[in-house]
Design a protein around this motif. Structure first.
Motif, mmCIF file in Angstrom:
data_model
loop_
_atom_site.group_PDB
_atom_site.id
_atom_site.type_symbol
_atom_site.label_atom_id
_atom_site.label_comp_id
_atom_site.label_asym_id
_atom_site.label_seq_id
_atom_site.Cartn_x
_atom_site.Cartn_y
_atom_site.Cartn_z
ATOM 1 N N ILE A 62 0.844 -1.195 0.000
ATOM 2 C CA ILE A 62 0.000 0.000 0.000
ATOM 3 C C ILE A 62 0.879 1.245 0.000
ATOM 4 C CG2 ILE A 62 -1.770 1.277 1.254
ATOM 5 C CD1 ILE A 62 -2.768 -1.271 -0.041
ATOM 6 N N ALA A 63 0.532 2.209 -0.856
ATOM 7 C CA ALA A 63 1.357 3.406 -1.014
ATOM 8 C C ALA A 63 1.295 4.297 0.227
ATOM 9 C CB ALA A 63 0.927 4.180 -2.257
ATOM 10 N N GLY A 64 0.093 4.622 0.687
ATOM 11 C CA GLY A 64 -0.034 5.455 1.879
ATOM 12 C C GLY A 64 0.161 6.931 1.635
ATOM 13 N N PHE A 65 0.139 7.387 0.402
ATOM 14 C CA PHE A 65 0.221 8.818 0.111
ATOM 15 C C PHE A 65 -0.726 9.140 -1.037
ATOM 16 C CE2 PHE A 65 3.375 6.771 -2.570
ATOM 17 C CZ PHE A 65 3.213 7.387 -3.803
ATOM 18 N N ASP A 66 -1.099 10.400 -1.137
ATOM 19 C CA ASP A 66 -2.015 10.865 -2.179
ATOM 20 C C ASP A 66 -1.241 11.500 -3.318
ATOM 21 O OD1 ASP A 66 -4.553 10.133 -1.112
ATOM 22 O OD2 ASP A 66 -4.362 11.763 0.351
ATOM 23 N N ILE A 67 -1.858 11.491 -4.492
ATOM 24 C CA ILE A 67 -1.315 12.161 -5.677
ATOM 25 C C ILE A 67 -2.366 13.147 -6.152
ATOM 26 C CG2 ILE A 67 -0.410 11.862 -8.002
ATOM 27 C CD1 ILE A 67 0.414 9.056 -7.270
ATOM 28 N N SER A 68 -1.951 14.382 -6.371
ATOM 29 C CA SER A 68 -2.914 15.446 -6.662
ATOM 30 C C SER A 68 -3.587 15.272 -8.022
ATOM 31 C CB SER A 68 -2.217 16.809 -6.596
ATOM 32 O OG SER A 68 -1.134 16.863 -7.522
ATOM 33 N N GLN A 69 -2.835 14.870 -9.040
ATOM 34 C CA GLN A 69 -3.376 14.786 -10.397
ATOM 35 C C GLN A 69 -3.248 13.346 -10.888
ATOM 36 O OE1 GLN A 69 -1.993 18.111 -12.954
ATOM 37 N NE2 GLN A 69 -0.853 18.822 -11.162
ATOM 38 N N THR A 70 -4.373 12.713 -11.122
ATOM 39 C CA THR A 70 -4.379 11.321 -11.572
ATOM 40 C C THR A 70 -5.380 11.145 -12.698
ATOM 41 O OG1 THR A 70 -6.080 10.653 -9.984
ATOM 42 C CG2 THR A 70 -3.789 10.535 -9.248
ATOM 43 N N LEU A 71 -5.045 10.276 -13.628
ATOM 44 C CA LEU A 71 -5.961 9.914 -14.710
ATOM 45 C C LEU A 71 -6.742 8.649 -14.385
ATOM 46 C CD1 LEU A 71 -3.692 10.646 -17.803
ATOM 47 C CD2 LEU A 71 -5.541 12.043 -16.900
ATOM 48 N N ILE A 72 -6.316 7.940 -13.357
ATOM 49 C CA ILE A 72 -7.019 6.762 -12.882
ATOM 50 C C ILE A 72 -7.282 6.950 -11.392
ATOM 51 C CG2 ILE A 72 -6.033 5.237 -14.630
ATOM 52 C CD1 ILE A 72 -4.050 4.274 -12.538
ATOM 53 N N SER A 73 -8.181 6.148 -10.861
ATOM 54 C CA SER A 73 -8.507 6.276 -9.445
ATOM 55 C C SER A 73 -7.308 5.877 -8.586
ATOM 56 C CB SER A 73 -9.715 5.397 -9.102
ATOM 57 O OG SER A 73 -9.434 4.031 -9.392
ATOM 58 N N PHE A 74 -7.011 6.694 -7.592
ATOM 59 C CA PHE A 74 -5.870 6.439 -6.713
ATOM 60 C C PHE A 74 -6.191 6.999 -5.341
ATOM 61 C CE2 PHE A 74 -1.833 7.271 -4.682
ATOM 62 C CZ PHE A 74 -1.077 6.162 -5.016
ATOM 63 N N SER A 75 -5.950 6.195 -4.304
ATOM 64 C CA SER A 75 -6.185 6.629 -2.938
ATOM 65 C C SER A 75 -5.033 6.169 -2.063
ATOM 66 C CB SER A 75 -7.508 6.079 -2.395
ATOM 67 O OG SER A 75 -7.467 4.661 -2.344
ATOM 68 N N ALA A 76 -4.764 6.931 -1.015
ATOM 69 C CA ALA A 76 -3.649 6.604 -0.131
ATOM 70 C C ALA A 76 -3.879 5.297 0.609
ATOM 71 C CB ALA A 76 -3.431 7.749 0.858
ATOM 72 N N ALA A 77 -5.142 5.008 0.935
ATOM 73 C CA ALA A 77 -5.431 3.838 1.757
ATOM 74 C C ALA A 77 -5.545 2.544 0.956
ATOM 75 C CB ALA A 77 -6.719 4.060 2.546
ATOM 76 N N GLY A 78 -5.940 2.629 -0.299
ATOM 77 C CA GLY A 78 -6.212 1.410 -1.046
ATOM 78 C C GLY A 78 -5.348 1.150 -2.249
ATOM 79 N N SER A 79 -4.504 2.089 -2.663
ATOM 80 C CA SER A 79 -3.696 1.928 -3.873
ATOM 81 C C SER A 79 -2.271 1.515 -3.512
ATOM 82 C CB SER A 79 -3.673 3.229 -4.674
ATOM 83 O OG SER A 79 -4.977 3.583 -5.089
ATOM 84 N N THR A 80 -1.649 0.805 -4.419
ATOM 85 C CA THR A 80 -0.312 0.263 -4.191
ATOM 86 C C THR A 80 0.751 1.119 -4.861
ATOM 87 O OG1 THR A 80 -0.459 -1.143 -6.155
ATOM 88 C CG2 THR A 80 -1.278 -2.053 -4.081
ATOM 89 N N TYR A 81 1.998 0.745 -4.602
ATOM 90 C CA TYR A 81 3.111 1.429 -5.273
ATOM 91 C C TYR A 81 3.078 1.166 -6.782
ATOM 92 C CZ TYR A 81 5.205 2.338 -0.702
ATOM 93 O OH TYR A 81 5.445 2.789 0.570
ATOM 94 N N GLY A 82 2.588 0.010 -7.178
ATOM 95 C CA GLY A 82 2.434 -0.257 -8.609
ATOM 96 C C GLY A 82 1.442 0.687 -9.250
ATOM 97 N N ALA A 83 0.348 0.990 -8.548
ATOM 98 C CA ALA A 83 -0.618 1.964 -9.058
ATOM 99 C C ALA A 83 0.002 3.353 -9.118
ATOM 100 C CB ALA A 83 -1.868 1.974 -8.184
ATOM 101 N N ALA A 84 0.841 3.702 -8.148
ATOM 102 C CA ALA A 84 1.527 4.995 -8.178
ATOM 103 C C ALA A 84 2.456 5.088 -9.384
ATOM 104 C CB ALA A 84 2.308 5.198 -6.882
#
Length: 395
Positions: A62-84
């Motif tokens: 789990i990444a544990g951080f947010d990204i301000s601008q995303t083209l796909i859904s991304f959340s700090a709690a549920g997204s992985t480093y691969g998604a980042a």
């Protein structure tokens, strides 16, 4: 008297320049492999002593951080480093694609303007080229971000550019288009349409080359023109599209799509900077076409614009394409400067935040370098294929 150690045929073989070259290359190859092996052993030993686990398993954490601008859904709690990693890659590709398109349009316009017979137009174009290509790109990015976009009014006094379009220091707000079928419906339809257009165009050329009937060739041509309209109909009807306009409140704007100032500054800086170089490439390509071509075009009654579009530019394209490829590669590579203004591209997200959190330096650096190498090689291959297609075929 001692006999020679090597037989005469072996000695003659060793004196052969080709054989000696192969021997030297084999020795050099062994040395390079040995150096690489020692380097890898040293790296693994350092990782072991630092108690760092090698491998790509961290991509599932789990990444544990947010990204301000995303083209796909991304959340700090549920997204992985691969998604980042995927978010950063998509952001880099979007900036690169937009930068290439805008830089090409501006560069062609500037290159043609430099050859204008009107002194004011050619002078402005010359000043544009000389100023922009001699200023560092990083300085231009900071100028657009800090001196231009940061100086815009706050949301309460946003600039109303057009119906449904507002501009302020927080970005550009435009109407948002959403679909009931999901995020991937539109890219799927557009990609399928583009592939079918290429196939139909290729089929039309093959039919013309094999002497097919005019009716069949016209039918394929009509399909080429009608396919985009059919795709548009599918998108509108089957996609369930809806438009949401931004509305101005007392303190902020609500709804619509927000285009962040970091993205705007990066695209503007890359496009304008690269267009100065492309302008010079276009000017040199046009000047490389013999003057007799323009004179012949005027002799058959073509206007200046028609001669440029139909006669001059197609021939200049053969000179323009090779250096133009280098500029396209520079757009993608220079987008890594986004880290200076906080745009979440691949370098900022993956080699910045993810690397600081995981410490997997070797894996992250290798993946990032591989991505940029793959993008550059793909761009070069596409441009080289197009260059070979438009090149003059000698008989």
């Amino acid at each position: 008297m001692l006999k020679p150690y090597f037989r005469p045929d072996v000695r003659r073989c060793l004196y052969d320049p080709k054989v000696r070259g192969l021997v030297y290359q084999a020795i050099l190859g062994l040395v390079v492999v040995g150096v690489l092996a020692l380097g890898l052993l040293n790296v693994f030993e350092n990782l072991r002593s630092a108690r760092i686990t090698a491998g790509f398993g961290f991509l599932g954490n789990i990444a544990g951080f947010d990204i301000s601008q995303t083209l796909i859904s991304f959340s700090a709690a549920g997204s992985t480093y691969g998604a980042a990693f995927l978010v950063g890659l998509l952001n880099t590709l979007v900036v690169g694609a937009l930068g290439i398109v805008l830089a090409t349009v501006l560069g062609v316009a500037v290159g043609i303007a430099r050859l204008s017979r009107i002194g004011l137009i050619s002078g402005l174009a010359t000043g544009y080229v000389e100023v922009l290509r001699n200023l560092p790109l990083l300085l231009q990015l900071l100028f657009w971000y800090n001196a231009v976009l940061a100086a815009l009014p706050d949301p309460r006094t946003s600039l109303h550019l057009a119906p449904g379009m507002w501009l302020n220091a927080r970005g550009l707000f435009v109407p948002a288009i959403s679909s009931e079928t999901g995020t991937w419906f539109l890219p799927t339809v557009l990609g399928t349409t583009f592939a079918m257009l290429l196939l139909l165009r290729r089929a039309r050329l093959i039919l013309q080359g094999r002497g097919a009937s005019d009716a069949l060739v016209r039918a394929v041509g009509d399909a080429v023109f009608g396919l985009p309209l059919l795709a548009l109909l599918v998108i509108v009807v089957a996609g369930g599209w809806s438009v949401e306009f931004p509305t101005k409140g007392t303190f902020n704007l609500a709804g619509g799509l927000r285009i962040y100032p970091e993205f705007i500054a990066l695209v503007l800086g890359l496009s304008i900077y690269t267009s100065a170089f492309i302008g010079e490439i276009v000017r040199a390509g046009i000047l490389a076409v013999p003057k007799g071509q323009a004179e012949a075009a005027r002799a058959i009654g073509l206007k200046s614009g028609e001669a440029l579009r139909l006669i001059i530019l197609p021939q200049a394209l053969r000179v323009i394409l090779p250096p133009l490829t280098s500029q396209y590669l520079n757009v993608v590579k220079n987008s890594s400067l986004a880290v200076a203004i906080g745009y979440p591209d691949l370098v900022q997200v993956f080699m910045g935040t993810v690397l600081n959190q995981t410490g997997q330096a070797i894996e992250i650096v290798t993946m990032t370098m591989g991505v940029y190498l793959a993008i550059s090689l793909t761009t070069s291959a596409a441009m080289n294929a197009y260059n070979a297609r438009v090149a003059i075929v000698e008989r």
